[in-house]
Design a protein around this motif. Structure first.
Motif, PDB file in Angstrom:
ATOM      1  N   THR A   1       0.852  -1.184   0.000  1.00  0.00           N
ATOM      2  CA  THR A   1       0.000   0.000   0.000  1.00  0.00           C
ATOM      3  C   THR A   1       0.891   1.238   0.000  1.00  0.00           C
ATOM      4  O   THR A   1       1.817   1.341   0.803  1.00  0.00           O
ATOM      5  CB  THR A   1      -0.907   0.010   1.238  1.00  0.00           C
ATOM      6  OG1 THR A   1      -1.719  -1.166   1.226  1.00  0.00           O
ATOM      7  CG2 THR A   1      -1.786   1.244   1.260  1.00  0.00           C
ATOM      8  N   VAL A   2       0.612   2.169  -0.900  1.00  0.00           N
ATOM      9  CA  VAL A   2       1.447   3.361  -1.041  1.00  0.00           C
ATOM     10  C   VAL A   2       0.703   4.580  -0.501  1.00  0.00           C
ATOM     11  O   VAL A   2      -0.387   4.918  -0.980  1.00  0.00           O
ATOM     12  CB  VAL A   2       1.842   3.599  -2.512  1.00  0.00           C
ATOM     13  CG1 VAL A   2       2.679   4.874  -2.642  1.00  0.00           C
ATOM     14  CG2 VAL A   2       2.606   2.396  -3.052  1.00  0.00           C
ATOM     15  N   VAL A   3       1.280   5.220   0.508  1.00  0.00           N
ATOM     16  CA  VAL A   3       0.725   6.461   1.055  1.00  0.00           C
ATOM     17  C   VAL A   3       1.211   7.613   0.190  1.00  0.00           C
ATOM     18  O   VAL A   3       2.416   7.806   0.007  1.00  0.00           O
ATOM     19  CB  VAL A   3       1.161   6.662   2.517  1.00  0.00           C
ATOM     20  CG1 VAL A   3       0.669   8.011   3.044  1.00  0.00           C
ATOM     21  CG2 VAL A   3       0.644   5.526   3.394  1.00  0.00           C
ATOM     22  N   THR A   4       0.284   8.381  -0.352  1.00  0.00           N
ATOM     23  CA  THR A   4       0.657   9.492  -1.231  1.00  0.00           C
ATOM     24  C   THR A   4       0.702  10.830  -0.508  1.00  0.00           C
ATOM     25  O   THR A   4       1.341  11.773  -0.979  1.00  0.00           O
ATOM     26  CB  THR A   4      -0.327   9.606  -2.405  1.00  0.00           C
ATOM     27  OG1 THR A   4      -1.656   9.838  -1.897  1.00  0.00           O
ATOM     28  CG2 THR A   4      -0.318   8.325  -3.238  1.00  0.00           C
ATOM     29  N   ARG A   5       0.043  10.906   0.640  1.00  0.00           N
ATOM     30  CA  ARG A   5       0.050  12.157   1.392  1.00  0.00           C
ATOM     31  C   ARG A   5      -0.452  11.894   2.802  1.00  0.00           C
ATOM     32  O   ARG A   5      -1.301  11.028   3.012  1.00  0.00           O
ATOM     33  CB  ARG A   5      -0.839  13.208   0.714  1.00  0.00           C
ATOM     34  CG  ARG A   5      -0.772  14.593   1.362  1.00  0.00           C
ATOM     35  CD  ARG A   5      -1.666  15.591   0.640  1.00  0.00           C
ATOM     36  NE  ARG A   5      -1.691  16.873   1.321  1.00  0.00           N
ATOM     37  CZ  ARG A   5      -2.507  17.883   1.003  1.00  0.00           C
ATOM     38  NH1 ARG A   5      -3.357  17.742  -0.008  1.00  0.00           N
ATOM     39  NH2 ARG A   5      -2.466  19.013   1.670  1.00  0.00           N
ATOM     40  N   VAL A   6       0.088  12.638   3.754  1.00  0.00           N
ATOM     41  CA  VAL A   6      -0.395  12.586   5.133  1.00  0.00           C
ATOM     42  C   VAL A   6      -1.105  13.894   5.439  1.00  0.00           C
ATOM     43  O   VAL A   6      -0.539  14.979   5.252  1.00  0.00           O
ATOM     44  CB  VAL A   6       0.763  12.363   6.127  1.00  0.00           C
ATOM     45  CG1 VAL A   6       0.236  12.376   7.562  1.00  0.00           C
ATOM     46  CG2 VAL A   6       1.470  11.042   5.840  1.00  0.00           C
ATOM     47  N   LEU A   7      -2.346  13.787   5.895  1.00  0.00           N
ATOM     48  CA  LEU A   7      -3.121  14.967   6.259  1.00  0.00           C
ATOM     49  C   LEU A   7      -3.027  15.141   7.769  1.00  0.00           C
ATOM     50  O   LEU A   7      -3.463  14.266   8.525  1.00  0.00           O
ATOM     51  CB  LEU A   7      -4.583  14.794   5.840  1.00  0.00           C
ATOM     52  CG  LEU A   7      -4.820  14.445   4.363  1.00  0.00           C
ATOM     53  CD1 LEU A   7      -6.301  14.197   4.108  1.00  0.00           C
ATOM     54  CD2 LEU A   7      -4.298  15.557   3.467  1.00  0.00           C
ATOM     55  N   PRO A   8      -2.443  16.229   8.254  1.00  0.00           N
ATOM     56  CA  PRO A   8      -2.266  16.395   9.701  1.00  0.00           C
ATOM     57  C   PRO A   8      -3.592  16.551  10.423  1.00  0.00           C
ATOM     58  O   PRO A   8      -4.635  16.827   9.818  1.00  0.00           O
ATOM     59  CB  PRO A   8      -1.417  17.665   9.805  1.00  0.00           C
ATOM     60  CG  PRO A   8      -1.664  18.405   8.539  1.00  0.00           C
ATOM     61  CD  PRO A   8      -1.920  17.375   7.488  1.00  0.00           C
ATOM     62  N   ALA A   9      -3.537  16.369  11.733  1.00  0.00           N
ATOM     63  CA  ALA A   9      -4.724  16.536  12.560  1.00  0.00           C
ATOM     64  C   ALA A   9      -5.247  17.958  12.446  1.00  0.00           C
ATOM     65  O   ALA A   9      -4.488  18.918  12.279  1.00  0.00           O
ATOM     66  CB  ALA A   9      -4.386  16.207  14.013  1.00  0.00           C
ATOM     67  N   SER A  10      -6.557  18.077  12.548  1.00  0.00           N
ATOM     68  CA  SER A  10      -7.193  19.393  12.477  1.00  0.00           C
ATOM     69  C   SER A  10      -8.385  19.403  13.417  1.00  0.00           C
ATOM     70  O   SER A  10      -9.329  18.619  13.246  1.00  0.00           O
ATOM     71  CB  SER A  10      -7.641  19.693  11.044  1.00  0.00           C
ATOM     72  OG  SER A  10      -8.319  20.930  10.975  1.00  0.00           O
ATOM     73  N   GLY A  11      -8.335  20.275  14.430  1.00  0.00           N
ATOM     74  CA  GLY A  11      -9.415  20.322  15.403  1.00  0.00           C
ATOM     75  C   GLY A  11      -9.531  19.002  16.137  1.00  0.00           C
ATOM     76  O   GLY A  11      -8.550  18.479  16.670  1.00  0.00           O
ATOM     77  N   GLU A  12     -10.735  18.438  16.157  1.00  0.00           N
ATOM     78  CA  GLU A  12     -10.952  17.157  16.821  1.00  0.00           C
ATOM     79  C   GLU A  12     -10.705  15.977  15.886  1.00  0.00           C
ATOM     80  O   GLU A  12     -10.831  14.825  16.296  1.00  0.00           O
ATOM     81  CB  GLU A  12     -12.380  17.092  17.372  1.00  0.00           C
ATOM     82  CG  GLU A  12     -12.659  18.129  18.468  1.00  0.00           C
ATOM     83  CD  GLU A  12     -14.058  18.001  19.032  1.00  0.00           C
ATOM     84  OE1 GLU A  12     -14.824  17.156  18.509  1.00  0.00           O
ATOM     85  OE2 GLU A  12     -14.385  18.724  19.988  1.00  0.00           O
ATOM     86  N   ARG A  13     -10.358  16.256  14.661  1.00  0.00           N
ATOM     87  CA  ARG A  13     -10.119  15.204  13.670  1.00  0.00           C
ATOM     88  C   ARG A  13      -8.636  14.843  13.660  1.00  0.00           C
ATOM     89  O   ARG A  13      -7.773  15.701  13.477  1.00  0.00           O
ATOM     90  CB  ARG A  13     -10.551  15.690  12.283  1.00  0.00           C
ATOM     91  CG  ARG A  13     -10.319  14.704  11.152  1.00  0.00           C
ATOM     92  CD  ARG A  13     -10.636  15.376   9.827  1.00  0.00           C
ATOM     93  NE  ARG A  13     -10.281  14.547   8.684  1.00  0.00           N
ATOM     94  CZ  ARG A  13     -11.106  13.718   8.065  1.00  0.00           C
ATOM     95  NH1 ARG A  13     -12.359  13.614   8.496  1.00  0.00           N
ATOM     96  NH2 ARG A  13     -10.711  13.014   7.029  1.00  0.00           N
ATOM     97  N   GLY A  14      -8.336  13.588  13.865  1.00  0.00           N
ATOM     98  CA  GLY A  14      -6.959  13.131  13.868  1.00  0.00           C
ATOM     99  C   GLY A  14      -6.380  13.056  12.470  1.00  0.00           C
ATOM    100  O   GLY A  14      -7.072  13.301  11.474  1.00  0.00           O
ATOM    101  N   PRO A  15      -5.107  12.736  12.343  1.00  0.00           N
ATOM    102  CA  PRO A  15      -4.468  12.665  11.026  1.00  0.00           C
ATOM    103  C   PRO A  15      -5.076  11.575  10.154  1.00  0.00           C
ATOM    104  O   PRO A  15      -5.579  10.565  10.652  1.00  0.00           O
ATOM    105  CB  PRO A  15      -3.002  12.376  11.356  1.00  0.00           C
ATOM    106  CG  PRO A  15      -3.015  11.787  12.723  1.00  0.00           C
ATOM    107  CD  PRO A  15      -4.168  12.404  13.435  1.00  0.00           C
ATOM    108  N   ARG A  16      -5.019  11.792   8.866  1.00  0.00           N
ATOM    109  CA  ARG A  16      -5.493  10.835   7.874  1.00  0.00           C
ATOM    110  C   ARG A  16      -4.417  10.669   6.807  1.00  0.00           C
ATOM    111  O   ARG A  16      -3.481  11.469   6.721  1.00  0.00           O
ATOM    112  CB  ARG A  16      -6.795  11.312   7.217  1.00  0.00           C
ATOM    113  CG  ARG A  16      -7.970  11.543   8.167  1.00  0.00           C
ATOM    114  CD  ARG A  16      -8.505  10.234   8.720  1.00  0.00           C
ATOM    115  NE  ARG A  16      -9.799  10.400   9.373  1.00  0.00           N
ATOM    116  CZ  ARG A  16      -9.969  10.736  10.641  1.00  0.00           C
ATOM    117  NH1 ARG A  16      -8.895  10.989  11.399  1.00  0.00           N
ATOM    118  NH2 ARG A  16     -11.181  10.839  11.162  1.00  0.00           N
ATOM    119  N   VAL A  17      -4.553   9.631   5.986  1.00  0.00           N
ATOM    120  CA  VAL A  17      -3.626   9.426   4.874  1.00  0.00           C
ATOM    121  C   VAL A  17      -4.414   9.232   3.587  1.00  0.00           C
ATOM    122  O   VAL A  17      -5.543   8.725   3.596  1.00  0.00           O
ATOM    123  CB  VAL A  17      -2.698   8.216   5.106  1.00  0.00           C
ATOM    124  CG1 VAL A  17      -1.783   8.452   6.295  1.00  0.00           C
ATOM    125  CG2 VAL A  17      -3.497   6.927   5.293  1.00  0.00           C
TER     126      VAL A  17
END
Length: 289
Positions: A26-42
């Motif tokens: 599985t290839v991660v193309t980008r990491v989305l940092p945490a924002s507010g109450e939402r944790g990081p996503r990929v």
């Protein structure tokens, strides 16, 4: 290479038949940092803008995305460059390497520490130099693959694998080894990665102490606590802290709870000095950046 590739293809087919082939990564193309109450996503290759929770990483504390950690890494790269361009004993030792080793030793209340490119390389690098033709390696049956391969590389006089966490069998292994070997290395994971249980280090230490005088060059405990340090124990000092006992040589990683890269070992000053001279994965590899 047609005959070799044919043999390799048959081995891959056997993995398919057994259902054990890992297949495409599985290839991660980008990491989305945490924002507010939402944790990081990929974001993943082939999945467009669909964001995923990453539930299978070892970044227990989320430090890889910590702004202070990222800023420190950027500052170090600006100061020292993107890589050391040499092994440690030539010109690859920089101030942050020395500082980190001292801080790791202090964190674990040891005299000295040394860093490697990974915890896997640490285990592979330290077991063989500590093994002589008169050494026994005594290993838990569920130890990590790196310990298994390090034992193969070391070629000890005796290799004894005891059933998982069985102190009776560990005692029997020490008894057997004492009859033929001058030195014994009792090697165990701290936290076992596939089960989540941990070694009873206090019981192991008591057994090893009871047999130590039977070995001319001691019976010593080597613990790889890569899954414990940083995330296990009241202050994150891992299995040693939970069990209230210490290893003679403690190995851990910077690539899990600490969120970066690299592995390390801490122990006595003499032990670390010896390994700096003899551990091939340290001597002949560039340090971490």
């Amino acid at each position: 290479m047609n005959r070799l590739e044919g043999a390799l293809a048959r081995e891959l087919s056997a993995l398919d038949d057994a259902g054990t082939r890992k297949g495409a990564e599985t290839v991660v193309t980008r990491v989305l940092p945490a924002s507010g109450e939402r944790g990081p996503r990929v974001l993943l290759e082939g999945e467009g803008d669909r964001a995923f929770l990453r539930m299978n990483s070892n970044g227990y504390l989320g430090l890889s995305l910590d702004p202070d950690v990222i800023a420190a890494e950027e500052k170090a790269a600006q100061t020292f460059g993107a890589g050391p361009q040499a092994v440690r004993f030539i010109s690859g030792t920089f101030t942050p390497h020395v500082s980190l080793e001292r801080r790791l030793a202090s964190f674990h209340d040891r005299e000295a520490g040394m860093i490697f490119s990974s915890a896997y390389a640490t285990v592979m690098g330290v077991i063989a130099p500590l093994t002589t033709p008169e050494t026994a390696i005594i290993s838990d049956a569920l130890n990590h693959n790196c310990i298994i391969n390090a034992t193969r590389l070391a070629q000890p006089r005796e290799k004894i694998v005891y059933p998982h966490l069985s102190m009776d069998e560990l005692r029997a292994a020490l008894e057997r080894a004492a009859a033929t070997c001058r030195r014994a290395l009792v090697v165990t994971d701290g936290v076992f990665s596939m089960r989540g249980d941990h070694a009873p280090l206090d019981e192991i230490a008591a057994l090893v102490a009871a047999y130590d005088e039977r070995f001319a060059e001691n019976a010593v405990i080597v613990v790889d606590d890569s899954h414990g340090v940083g995330a296990f124990g009241a202050s994150g000092r891992g299995t040693e802290e939970v069990a209230g006992a210490r290893a003679d040589l403690l190995i851990a990683t910077l690539g899990k709870a600490f969120g970066v890269n690299g592995g390390y070992a801490v122990g006595s000053g003499t032990l670390v000095d010896y390994l700096r001279e003899t551990a091939p994965f340290y001597v002949y590899s560039n340090p971490i950046t």
